[in-house]
Scaffold this active site. Sequence first.
Site, PDB file in Angstrom:
ATOM      1  N   GLY A   9      11.847 -48.456-126.468  1.00  0.00           N
ATOM      2  CA  GLY A   9      11.624 -47.922-124.827  1.00  0.00           C
ATOM      3  C   GLY A   9      13.110 -47.038-124.832  1.00  0.00           C
ATOM      4  O   GLY A   9      12.440 -45.863-125.609  1.00  0.00           O
ATOM      5  N   ASN A  10      13.566 -46.922-123.466  1.00  0.00           N
ATOM      6  CA  ASN A  10      14.102 -45.418-123.370  1.00  0.00           C
ATOM      7  C   ASN A  10      15.397 -45.319-124.131  1.00  0.00           C
ATOM      8  O   ASN A  10      15.253 -44.437-124.874  1.00  0.00           O
ATOM      9  CB  ASN A  10      15.256 -46.285-121.340  1.00  0.00           C
ATOM     10  N   ASP A  31       7.187 -51.833-131.551  1.00  0.00           N
ATOM     11  CA  ASP A  31       7.208 -51.715-130.370  1.00  0.00           C
ATOM     12  C   ASP A  31       6.168 -53.190-130.423  1.00  0.00           C
ATOM     13  O   ASP A  31       5.402 -52.952-131.264  1.00  0.00           O
ATOM     14  CB  ASP A  31       7.485 -50.936-129.529  1.00  0.00           C
ATOM     15  N   ARG A  86      25.140 -57.751-117.729  1.00  0.00           N
ATOM     16  CA  ARG A  86      24.551 -57.491-119.272  1.00  0.00           C
ATOM     17  C   ARG A  86      23.875 -59.211-119.624  1.00  0.00           C
ATOM     18  O   ARG A  86      23.236 -59.800-119.719  1.00  0.00           O
ATOM     19  CB  ARG A  86      25.074 -57.374-119.936  1.00  0.00           C
ATOM     20  N   VAL A 116      22.071 -53.664-130.277  1.00  0.00           N
ATOM     21  CA  VAL A 116      22.202 -52.557-129.428  1.00  0.00           C
ATOM     22  C   VAL A 116      21.704 -53.667-128.198  1.00  0.00           C
ATOM     23  O   VAL A 116      22.095 -53.824-126.744  1.00  0.00           O
ATOM     24  CB  VAL A 116      21.027 -51.339-129.201  1.00  0.00           C
ATOM     25  N   THR A 117      20.878 -54.278-128.012  1.00  0.00           N
ATOM     26  CA  THR A 117      20.560 -55.467-126.852  1.00  0.00           C
ATOM     27  C   THR A 117      21.440 -56.177-126.303  1.00  0.00           C
ATOM     28  O   THR A 117      22.339 -56.504-127.226  1.00  0.00           O
ATOM     29  CB  THR A 117      19.157 -56.342-127.591  1.00  0.00           C
ATOM     30  N   ASN A 118      21.354 -55.850-124.732  1.00  0.00           N
ATOM     31  CA  ASN A 118      22.608 -56.710-124.408  1.00  0.00           C
ATOM     32  C   ASN A 118      21.898 -58.404-123.550  1.00  0.00           C
ATOM     33  O   ASN A 118      20.463 -58.356-123.933  1.00  0.00           O
ATOM     34  CB  ASN A 118      22.783 -56.572-123.063  1.00  0.00           C
ATOM     35  N   HIS A 173      30.808 -56.382-124.939  1.00  0.00           N
ATOM     36  CA  HIS A 173      30.183 -55.005-124.313  1.00  0.00           C
ATOM     37  C   HIS A 173      29.801 -56.100-122.550  1.00  0.00           C
ATOM     38  O   HIS A 173      29.014 -56.101-122.658  1.00  0.00           O
ATOM     39  CB  HIS A 173      29.981 -54.260-125.045  1.00  0.00           C
TER      40      HIS A 173
END
Length: 305
Positions: A9-10, A31, A86, A116-118, A173
């Site tokens: 994704g982004n 993906d 988040r 990295v995923t929240n 985070h």
Amino acid sequence: MKVSVIGAGNVGGTLAQRIAESGLSDVVLVDIADGVPQGKGFDLADARSIIGNDCKVEGTTDYSKISGSKVVVVTAGLPRQPGMSREDLVAKNAATIKKVLSEVVKYASDTILLIVTNPLDILTNIALKTSGFEPNRVIGMGGVLDSSRFANLIAEELNVSINDVKALVIGAHGQGMIPLVSQSSVSGKTLSEVLPKEKVDALVEDTVKRGAQIVACLGKGSAYYAPSAAAFSMVKAILKDEKKVVPASVLLSGQYGLTDVCIGVPVCLGTSGIEEIIELPLTDEEKKQLIDSAESIRSTLTNLL
Ligand code: APR
């Protein structure tokens, strides 16, 4: 050298671009949305002649292609939408990360995982438990991004070069992040020496809210330029064995008085992943904030593990 990015994704697509364009390593972009990773992979590879490097880029839905990766970066999952924290992403993204990890463990059991995923710290805790990897190989990207946002806001406020600003954010985070005023400085002077307390407090608050501000502006999806830059700098530190000290979410075992929880603290990054956890002197208020931040992560985790 090979790096795999899960989630095209982004954040994942931009990270793959940064890695490929810098010539750091080959990239495999994975993906579940068939067509998306392949299309982005072809597009990135088509730029190689213009950029002039030989790094290979491949997009795929086939997880077996990640085998041999030095680092696997996980960006798969939902981004937040306006009005969401988040933490609101937790149920769906926890399920996604468990699925992703079962594939990573199958095909790249020696890799270093960069999550990295929240919600980042919660998912890093889950990744550590479900992968069974040693704690030095399970790292969450949050503090580099938050510190960069804090630094940018300080530089803009004082109209100084970003290169003259040192800023450090630890803790979760999310709402529990702790911009460390005591460890942040401009050309060697502490923040409190160069700005009045109200301004410092406002910069701290703006740093905590920066992600939500971007989500509100975009209207759909969340930030990805700075998050991918943060992940790229961590991947590079590992691949190039830089021994770079950055804040990252890692398992603590006694440091800062905390055990059995992954949360953002300064670490040394090198070829083994986390090579050292750095214990900074914190003020009593900062220590309390870190403990509160860890408690909040723990209470969410009890319902998920
Ligand atoms: N395996 C692989 N990819 C998956 C899976 C899975 N099981 N589940 C979802 N994905 C993919 C989606 O198909 C999508 O292409 O993850 C990608 C996520 O991309 P975006 O929706 O563009 O989200 P992005 O902005 O990249 O954010 C991803 O990173 O910074 C965090 O908060 C952010 O949690 C979010 C994550």
